[in-house]
Write a protein that holds these residues in place. Sequence first.
Motif, PDB file in Angstrom:
ATOM      1  N   SER A  50      31.088  62.091  16.867  1.00  0.00           N
ATOM      2  CA  SER A  50      32.606  61.818  16.674  1.00  0.00           C
ATOM      3  C   SER A  50      32.878  60.307  16.027  1.00  0.00           C
ATOM      4  O   SER A  50      31.851  59.522  16.083  1.00  0.00           O
ATOM      5  CB  SER A  50      33.177  61.730  18.169  1.00  0.00           C
ATOM      6  N   ILE A  51      33.701  60.459  15.166  1.00  0.00           N
ATOM      7  CA  ILE A  51      34.013  59.055  14.468  1.00  0.00           C
ATOM      8  C   ILE A  51      35.461  58.881  14.635  1.00  0.00           C
ATOM      9  O   ILE A  51      36.357  59.687  14.874  1.00  0.00           O
ATOM     10  CB  ILE A  51      33.656  59.353  13.017  1.00  0.00           C
ATOM     11  N   GLY A  52      35.833  57.619  14.413  1.00  0.00           N
ATOM     12  CA  GLY A  52      36.967  57.124  14.363  1.00  0.00           C
ATOM     13  C   GLY A  52      37.931  57.391  15.662  1.00  0.00           C
ATOM     14  O   GLY A  52      37.350  57.219  16.736  1.00  0.00           O
ATOM     15  N   THR A  53      39.074  58.094  15.536  1.00  0.00           N
ATOM     16  CA  THR A  53      39.930  58.402  16.577  1.00  0.00           C
ATOM     17  C   THR A  53      39.559  59.845  17.347  1.00  0.00           C
ATOM     18  O   THR A  53      40.741  59.973  18.145  1.00  0.00           O
ATOM     19  CB  THR A  53      41.466  58.114  16.292  1.00  0.00           C
ATOM     20  N   GLU A  54      38.498  60.358  16.807  1.00  0.00           N
ATOM     21  CA  GLU A  54      38.446  61.765  17.432  1.00  0.00           C
ATOM     22  C   GLU A  54      37.850  61.293  18.783  1.00  0.00           C
ATOM     23  O   GLU A  54      37.532  60.329  19.120  1.00  0.00           O
ATOM     24  CB  GLU A  54      37.149  62.333  16.756  1.00  0.00           C
ATOM     25  N   PRO A  55      38.315  62.513  19.857  1.00  0.00           N
ATOM     26  CA  PRO A  55      37.737  62.216  21.165  1.00  0.00           C
ATOM     27  C   PRO A  55      36.138  61.990  21.177  1.00  0.00           C
ATOM     28  O   PRO A  55      35.462  62.649  20.489  1.00  0.00           O
ATOM     29  CB  PRO A  55      38.074  63.532  21.733  1.00  0.00           C
ATOM     30  N   ALA A  56      35.756  61.013  21.798  1.00  0.00           N
ATOM     31  CA  ALA A  56      34.456  60.507  21.605  1.00  0.00           C
ATOM     32  C   ALA A  56      33.615  61.757  22.359  1.00  0.00           C
ATOM     33  O   ALA A  56      33.578  62.245  23.326  1.00  0.00           O
ATOM     34  CB  ALA A  56      34.160  59.200  22.298  1.00  0.00           C
ATOM     35  N   THR A  57      32.416  61.914  21.471  1.00  0.00           N
ATOM     36  CA  THR A  57      31.480  63.007  21.866  1.00  0.00           C
ATOM     37  C   THR A  57      30.046  62.182  22.598  1.00  0.00           C
ATOM     38  O   THR A  57      29.040  62.744  22.885  1.00  0.00           O
ATOM     39  CB  THR A  57      30.956  63.847  21.108  1.00  0.00           C
ATOM     40  N   HIS A  58      30.123  60.875  22.095  1.00  0.00           N
ATOM     41  CA  HIS A  58      28.599  60.151  22.241  1.00  0.00           C
ATOM     42  C   HIS A  58      28.228  60.393  23.741  1.00  0.00           C
ATOM     43  O   HIS A  58      27.033  60.695  23.857  1.00  0.00           O
ATOM     44  CB  HIS A  58      28.687  58.781  21.842  1.00  0.00           C
ATOM     45  N   GLY A  59      29.292  59.909  24.716  1.00  0.00           N
ATOM     46  CA  GLY A  59      28.611  60.083  25.992  1.00  0.00           C
ATOM     47  C   GLY A  59      28.392  61.557  26.647  1.00  0.00           C
ATOM     48  O   GLY A  59      27.521  61.735  27.343  1.00  0.00           O
ATOM     49  N   LEU A  60      29.168  62.327  26.050  1.00  0.00           N
ATOM     50  CA  LEU A  60      28.821  63.948  26.184  1.00  0.00           C
ATOM     51  C   LEU A  60      27.633  64.364  25.696  1.00  0.00           C
ATOM     52  O   LEU A  60      26.907  64.924  26.423  1.00  0.00           O
ATOM     53  CB  LEU A  60      30.129  64.686  25.538  1.00  0.00           C
TER      54      LEU A  60
END
Length: 191
Positions: A50-60
């Motif tokens: 994810s980037i910017g204001t997208e729901p964050a996927t990094h933790g997922l």
Amino acid sequence: MDKLNLRRRILRDRSELDERTQRASSAAIRETLLDQPWVQMAGLVACYWSIGTEPATHGLILALWKHGATVMLPVQRPDGELDWAVYDGPDSLAPGPYGVMEPVDVRRGVDAIRTAALVLVPALAVDRVTGVRLGRGGGFYDRALTRVGPNVPTVALLHEGELIEGVPAEPHDQHVRFAALPSGIVRLLQV
């Protein structure tokens, strides 16, 4: 509303979300997805960084990887297609040509998405009736989704208020089967 104006409206609304709300939304989406048996059992997951204001996927992505799933992330190609490479932890990423973090692993090809048991995709909005997904306009994910099997769960990650009626659709626009929001997962009817 046409696609251009709908994109502008959603991007404006997202820019007004405070950081705390964005973090809470992303955490709720992550936890809801990780609680689903069909997510837990997916051995190969196609996701996105994810980037910017997208729901964050990094933790997922990290959680899926730590729980034993193989996670593929897209690599944008200049021809408008998405190649795929395996995520192998935080150190396996580098900035791509468009500034988005991409895996440095061997490229698996545009058809690698065919092997995924679960596909998580970005979206600005999804039509609650038809499942038509509104992206950013490049068509990368519309092309990739044409390769996904008919029984594979495809899930768009959205902020509240982005599951709407009346998303404009063109013949090339692809549908998703689910929308994941902070309030839960919605199974979508498709025409």
